[in-house]
Design a protein around this motif. Structure first.
Motif: not given
Length: 408
Positions: A294, A296-297, A346, A366, A381, A383, A385
């Motif tokens: 992601r 974010e990662c 996560y 998030r 985070y 995700t 998913d």
């Protein structure tokens, strides 16, 4: 919980400059007929760094880049990192109204571009820094200090649940972790040649460029016309001697089906972005790695090598966390679920982004407190998913989980 050990290293910008100082004659970037040695590349970067520093660019300054995929774009992004700022690479093919919104949203005060590009679209906004302007004479600037691990490296836009673009703030710690993992996992070195085919406005650009230059390898910019012709792209990869290639799933799957000579130089194909939907057939002359991540990662969170055709209809797994990343599979009460049980994924660790641009509530929705860490302020985070973890620790993507989007 699934985890891997962390490795740490120097910031990407420092590594590139060190390679250039030690190996100035080695090729850094090949873009069509243009080949930049590390020495020539570093000289161009240094010239632009001087101009950016003169404008006051430093820690957490946002510098937009409005250029096509090219050697010049890589020079610009590197110069922003060396100057201490964070880059925002814009897609020159997207509607310009969206570009305006991103420039306003990001707070970018400067924009690196070419005069012929910006004269068509630009007006009031960031101060343009034209690469085709004559460079003023003067003494070379003093080298800026190396960026700190929590300084901004770049901003990448993703799309939230409402379909709106959202800027993600990536720090040097995450970028360093990505480069460390890639180098260790795929044994990147100066003899490698790596392709650059993803749009610079996507975070996959970071996966291609920084592990390459930080390890002294050569970056080959792919002609955009080849992206719609997998057979010709495969021929080009072989002709140029590319050893490592990252591609989005649709293109990667197309490359799996074209004829490959046994003497192909490619040794690894990384599937990034969309997930691989099927296993590769046996007999390919290179390895295939399915990655999951992601924005974010910092691009990649998990990875796995996938082998020849498997029985059944299940799609390939997304693997185990890369170094520096920890993955939790949790239920709605943030409690770990058992093996083979579905749960939301996560992520935490060095790759975690600072958060989102805009209202803090968006980030807090998030990036939540990590109940499994004793470190004050530790976050993980969500995700969104749904995954299951096999008894072997390998993660399998199942679909989407509901995530609280308050503030997004």
């Amino acid at each position: 919980m699934t985890t891997t050990p962390q490795d740490s290293g120097w910031p990407v910008s420092e590594r590139i400059l060190r390679w250039a100082a030690r190996n100035p004659e080695r090729p850094a970037i090949v873009d069509g007929q243009l080949t930049l040695t590390y020495g020539a590349f570093a000289a161009r970067v240094g010239s632009l760094v001087g101009r950016l520093r003169a404008f006051g660019v430093g820690r957490d300054s946002v510098v937009a880049i409005y250029l096509p995929r090219s050697a010049e774009l890589v020079v610009a992004a590197t110069a922003v990192l060396v100057a201490g700022g964070g880059y925002l690479a814009l897609d020159i093919n997207q509607p310009f109204d969206r570009t305006r919104r991103m420039l306003s949203d990001s707070g970018a005060k400067f924009l690196v571009t070419m005069s012929k590009l910006w004269s068509i679209n630009g007006d009031a906004g960031p101060v343009p820094v034209y690469l085709d302007d004559p460079v003023p004479a003067g003494h070379p600037p003093m080298a800026p200090p190396a960026p700190e691990s929590d300084a901004l490296a770049y901003i990448s836009y993703t799309v939230d649940s409402a379909g709106d673009p959202t800027g993600v703030l990536i720090e040097h710690a995450g970028l360093t972790n990505l480069v460390d993992w890639y180098g260790a996992c795929h044994q990147v070195g100066p003899a490698d040649r790596m392709s650059q085919l993803n749009s610079p406005s996507t975070d996959a650009f970071a996966l291609e460029v920084w592990p390459c230059l930080a390890h002294g390898a050569t970056l080959h910019v792919v002609d955009r016309r080849l992206l719609a012709q997998p057979d010709r792209l495969a021929d080009w990869l072989g002709h140029t001697g590319v050893t490592l290639c990252s591609a989005p799933a649709p293109l990667a799957e197309a490359l799996l089906d074209v004829p490959w000579p046994a003497a192909a130089t490619l040794r690894a194909l990384l599937v990034a972005g969309d997930q691989l939907t099927r296993y590769p057939h046996a007999g390919l002359p290179f390895r295939v790695y399915n990655t999951y991540g992601r924005t974010e990662c910092t691009v990649v969170a998990t990875s796995v090598e996938v082998f020849g055709a498997q029985t059944g209809t299940e799609t390939p797994p997304i693997g185990t966390p890369i170094q520096g990343i920890t993955a939790y599979v949790l239920d709605a009460d943030l409690m770990p679920v058992g093996d083979e049980q579905p749960g939301q994924l996560y992520l935490t660790g060095s790759g975690l982004a600072r958060g989102y641009l805009g209202p803090r509530a968006r980030t807090l929705a998030r990036f939540v407190p990590n109940p499994f860490s004793s470190v004050a302020g530790a976050r993980m985070y969500a995700t969104g998913d749904l995954v299951r973890r096999g008894a072997d620790g390998v993660l399998h993507l199942l679909g989407s989980a509901r995530v609280d989007q308050e503030g997004s």
